[in-house]
Design a protein around this motif. Structure first.
Motif, PDB file in Angstrom:
ATOM      1  N   UNK A  96       0.861  -1.219  -0.058  1.00 35.49           N
ATOM      2  CA  UNK A  96      -0.093  -0.206   0.080  1.00 35.49           C
ATOM      3  C   UNK A  96       0.954   1.165  -0.005  1.00 35.49           C
ATOM      4  N   UNK A  97       0.867   2.095  -1.072  1.00 34.26           N
ATOM      5  CA  UNK A  97       1.822   2.945  -1.202  1.00 34.26           C
ATOM      6  C   UNK A  97       1.333   4.496  -0.532  1.00 34.26           C
ATOM      7  N   UNK A  98       2.004   5.347  -0.434  1.00 37.98           N
ATOM      8  CA  UNK A  98       1.551   6.744   0.054  1.00 37.98           C
ATOM      9  C   UNK A  98       0.855   7.258  -0.987  1.00 37.98           C
ATOM     10  N   UNK A  99       0.722   7.068  -2.198  1.00 35.51           N
ATOM     11  CA  UNK A  99      -0.076   7.809  -2.910  1.00 35.51           C
ATOM     12  C   UNK A  99      -1.601   7.464  -2.753  1.00 35.51           C
ATOM     13  N   UNK A 100      -1.821   6.137  -2.613  1.00 32.38           N
ATOM     14  CA  UNK A 100      -2.888   5.327  -2.372  1.00 32.38           C
ATOM     15  C   UNK A 100      -3.382   6.001  -1.128  1.00 32.38           C
ATOM     16  N   UNK A 101      -2.848   6.134  -0.249  1.00 31.36           N
ATOM     17  CA  UNK A 101      -3.230   6.672   1.247  1.00 31.36           C
ATOM     18  C   UNK A 101      -3.520   8.136   1.192  1.00 31.36           C
ATOM     19  N   UNK A 102      -2.977   8.970   0.528  1.00 29.86           N
ATOM     20  CA  UNK A 102      -3.301  10.342   0.554  1.00 29.86           C
ATOM     21  C   UNK A 102      -4.789  10.568   0.248  1.00 29.86           C
ATOM     22  N   UNK A 103      -5.177   9.788  -0.773  1.00 27.97           N
ATOM     23  CA  UNK A 103      -6.687  10.076  -0.899  1.00 27.97           C
ATOM     24  C   UNK A 103      -7.642   9.393   0.076  1.00 27.97           C
ATOM     25  N   UNK A 104      -7.296   8.437   1.015  1.00 25.98           N
ATOM     26  CA  UNK A 104      -7.958   7.749   2.026  1.00 25.98           C
ATOM     27  C   UNK A 104      -8.340   8.852   3.019  1.00 25.98           C
ATOM     28  N   UNK A 105      -9.554   8.164   3.509  1.00 29.25           N
ATOM     29  CA  UNK A 105     -10.002   9.011   4.759  1.00 29.25           C
ATOM     30  C   UNK A 105      -9.328   8.997   6.144  1.00 29.25           C
ATOM     31  N   UNK A 106      -9.366   9.621   6.959  1.00 28.84           N
ATOM     32  CA  UNK A 106      -8.392   9.480   8.257  1.00 28.84           C
ATOM     33  C   UNK A 106      -9.097   8.634   9.173  1.00 28.84           C
ATOM     34  N   UNK A 107      -8.516   8.199  10.307  1.00 34.75           N
ATOM     35  CA  UNK A 107      -9.009   7.057  11.207  1.00 34.75           C
ATOM     36  C   UNK A 107     -10.296   7.826  11.608  1.00 34.75           C
ATOM     37  N   UNK A 108     -10.408   8.802  12.154  1.00 38.88           N
ATOM     38  CA  UNK A 108     -11.442   9.647  12.784  1.00 38.88           C
ATOM     39  C   UNK A 108     -12.804   9.506  12.066  1.00 38.88           C
ATOM     40  N   UNK A 109     -12.652   9.498  10.803  1.00 42.06           N
ATOM     41  CA  UNK A 109     -13.896   9.245   9.728  1.00 42.06           C
ATOM     42  C   UNK A 109     -14.204   7.847   9.557  1.00 42.06           C
ATOM     43  N   UNK A 110     -13.481   6.804   9.768  1.00 47.62           N
ATOM     44  CA  UNK A 110     -13.439   5.484   9.302  1.00 47.62           C
ATOM     45  C   UNK A 110     -14.086   4.819  10.663  1.00 47.62           C
ATOM     46  N   UNK A 111     -13.531   4.886  11.647  1.00 48.24           N
ATOM     47  CA  UNK A 111     -13.749   4.293  12.814  1.00 48.24           C
ATOM     48  C   UNK A 111     -15.462   4.360  13.376  1.00 48.24           C
ATOM     49  N   UNK A 112     -15.946   5.399  13.290  1.00 47.45           N
ATOM     50  CA  UNK A 112     -17.630   5.274  13.752  1.00 47.45           C
ATOM     51  C   UNK A 112     -18.269   4.473  12.608  1.00 47.45           C
ATOM     52  N   UNK A 113     -17.787   4.288  11.295  1.00 53.19           N
ATOM     53  CA  UNK A 113     -18.627   3.271  10.210  1.00 53.19           C
ATOM     54  C   UNK A 113     -18.182   1.866  10.773  1.00 53.19           C
ATOM     55  N   UNK A 114     -16.920   1.792  11.233  1.00 57.10           N
ATOM     56  CA  UNK A 114     -16.534   0.242  11.572  1.00 57.10           C
ATOM     57  C   UNK A 114     -17.160  -0.301  12.760  1.00 57.10           C
ATOM     58  N   UNK A 115     -17.247   0.770  13.980  1.00 55.74           N
ATOM     59  CA  UNK A 115     -18.097   0.341  15.074  1.00 55.74           C
ATOM     60  C   UNK A 115     -19.358  -0.026  14.836  1.00 55.74           C
ATOM     61  N   UNK A 116     -20.042   0.474  13.827  1.00 56.94           N
ATOM     62  CA  UNK A 116     -21.312   0.384  13.521  1.00 56.94           C
ATOM     63  C   UNK A 116     -21.478  -1.029  12.671  1.00 56.94           C
ATOM     64  N   UNK A 117     -20.630  -1.058  11.859  1.00 56.28           N
ATOM     65  CA  UNK A 117     -20.567  -2.605  11.167  1.00 56.28           C
ATOM     66  C   UNK A 117     -20.244  -3.736  12.003  1.00 56.28           C
ATOM     67  N   UNK A 118     -19.595  -3.708  12.999  1.00 53.33           N
ATOM     68  CA  UNK A 118     -19.317  -4.592  14.207  1.00 53.33           C
ATOM     69  C   UNK A 118     -20.680  -4.843  15.106  1.00 53.33           C
ATOM     70  N   UNK A 119     -21.352  -3.854  15.354  1.00 47.71           N
ATOM     71  CA  UNK A 119     -22.464  -3.796  15.983  1.00 47.71           C
ATOM     72  C   UNK A 119     -22.536  -4.673  17.163  1.00 47.71           C
ATOM     73  N   UNK A 120     -23.424  -5.978  17.342  1.00 50.17           N
ATOM     74  CA  UNK A 120     -23.389  -6.754  18.507  1.00 50.17           C
ATOM     75  C   UNK A 120     -22.788  -8.015  18.148  1.00 50.17           C
ATOM     76  N   UNK A 121     -21.805  -7.934  17.254  1.00 49.73           N
ATOM     77  CA  UNK A 121     -20.751  -9.389  16.627  1.00 49.73           C
ATOM     78  C   UNK A 121     -19.883  -9.376  17.534  1.00 49.73           C
ATOM     79  N   UNK A 122     -19.585 -10.733  17.722  1.00 46.92           N
ATOM     80  CA  UNK A 122     -18.152 -11.043  18.235  1.00 46.92           C
ATOM     81  C   UNK A 122     -17.116 -10.958  17.314  1.00 46.92           C
ATOM     82  N   UNK A 123     -15.861 -10.496  17.805  1.00 45.59           N
ATOM     83  CA  UNK A 123     -14.882 -10.049  16.811  1.00 45.59           C
ATOM     84  C   UNK A 123     -13.702 -11.389  16.895  1.00 45.59           C
TER      85      UNK A 123
END
Length: 239
Positions: A96-123
């Motif tokens: 995964x190159x820096x050029x690919x990551x420049x266009x990505x969202x920061x962790x603060x924007x990603x985490x809420x979506x990931x927590x919602x995806x996990x919901x009541x599931x075991x990890x």
């Protein structure tokens, strides 16, 4: 007190995000005695800039299991823009190159979506302690707390499976047997996926989990508690 210490103290004292309040509520009274088919599971993997404390998450991949079946149409996969976009040794592993990551969202924007995806599931994950360490450090910083979802490490289940199977068959367990996810998948003749891709590693781990859940204890594992107990060290199970 230094300014940095003061800011850290304020961060630790702030109220958790409503997503984490709901996350904790879901697992406040968790029942391990239901059949495995009654639980939802999220199998996850992360890619990182490295393994030191200063390193960051740059990709999260996850798949869902319901009714002990993989939901191939229900996945979570995203790149994450880190603070440090410089090349490092990890770049040669995950590609995964820096050029690919420049266009990505920061962790603060990603985490809420990931927590919602996990919901009541075991990890679930392979060597999950590493992934959860970085995820919980990020959720504490961004959302004000850590995830309450119970976790299952397939590495621990693999060791339990090999203990019981090899001891029964050969009278001993060769502790030099591979623990690498892809080597284990090859050994067990599971479907193969590309290594060092967060989503494909999550898929690989999901197939491994389903295989082990059916094979452990000669197929007699029916409940989550039984799965937990069979994952204990062999010596403890004999007491």
């Amino acid at each position: 007190m230094s300014l940095l210490s003061y800011l850290r103290e304020l961060l630790e004292q702030r109220q958790p995000h409503p997503l984490l309040v709901e996350n904790r509520r879901r697992f406040a009274q968790f029942d391990q005695n239901k059949p495995l088919t009654d639980y939802s599971f999220v199998v996850l993997d992360t890619e990182l800039t490295g393994l030191s404390y200063k390193d960051e998450i740059i990709s999260i991949g996850a798949v869902k299991i319901s009714n002990m079946q993989l939901e191939l149409g229900n996945v979570f996969h995203t790149l994450v823009r880190p603070l440090n976009l410089k090349h490092n040794q990890a770049t040669f592993i995950h590609q995964i190159t820096p050029d690919q990551l420049r266009a990505a969202r920061p962790i603060r924007d990603v985490l809420p979506e990931f927590v919602e995806f996990c919901g009541d599931a075991l990890l679930i994950g392979h060597f999950l302690e590493i992934d959860m360490g970085y995820l919980n450090r990020a959720t504490k910083k961004v959302l004000g707390g850590t995830l309450a979802n119970p976790t299952i490490d397939t590495l621990r289940l693999v060791k339990a499976y090999k203990e019981t199977s090899y001891v029964c068959d050969y009278g001993y367990c060769d502790q030099s047997l591979p623990c690498n996810l892809n080597e284990i998948a090859e050994e067990f003749k599971l479907p193969r996926f590309k290594a060092h891709s967060a989503l494909e590693d999550a898929l690989q781990c999901a197939y491994l989990f389903l295989f082990l859940a059916k094979k452990l204890n000669n197929g007699q594992v029916q409940t989550l508690r039984q799965l937990h107990n069979v994952g204990q060290p062999l010596l403890l199970r004999q007491n």
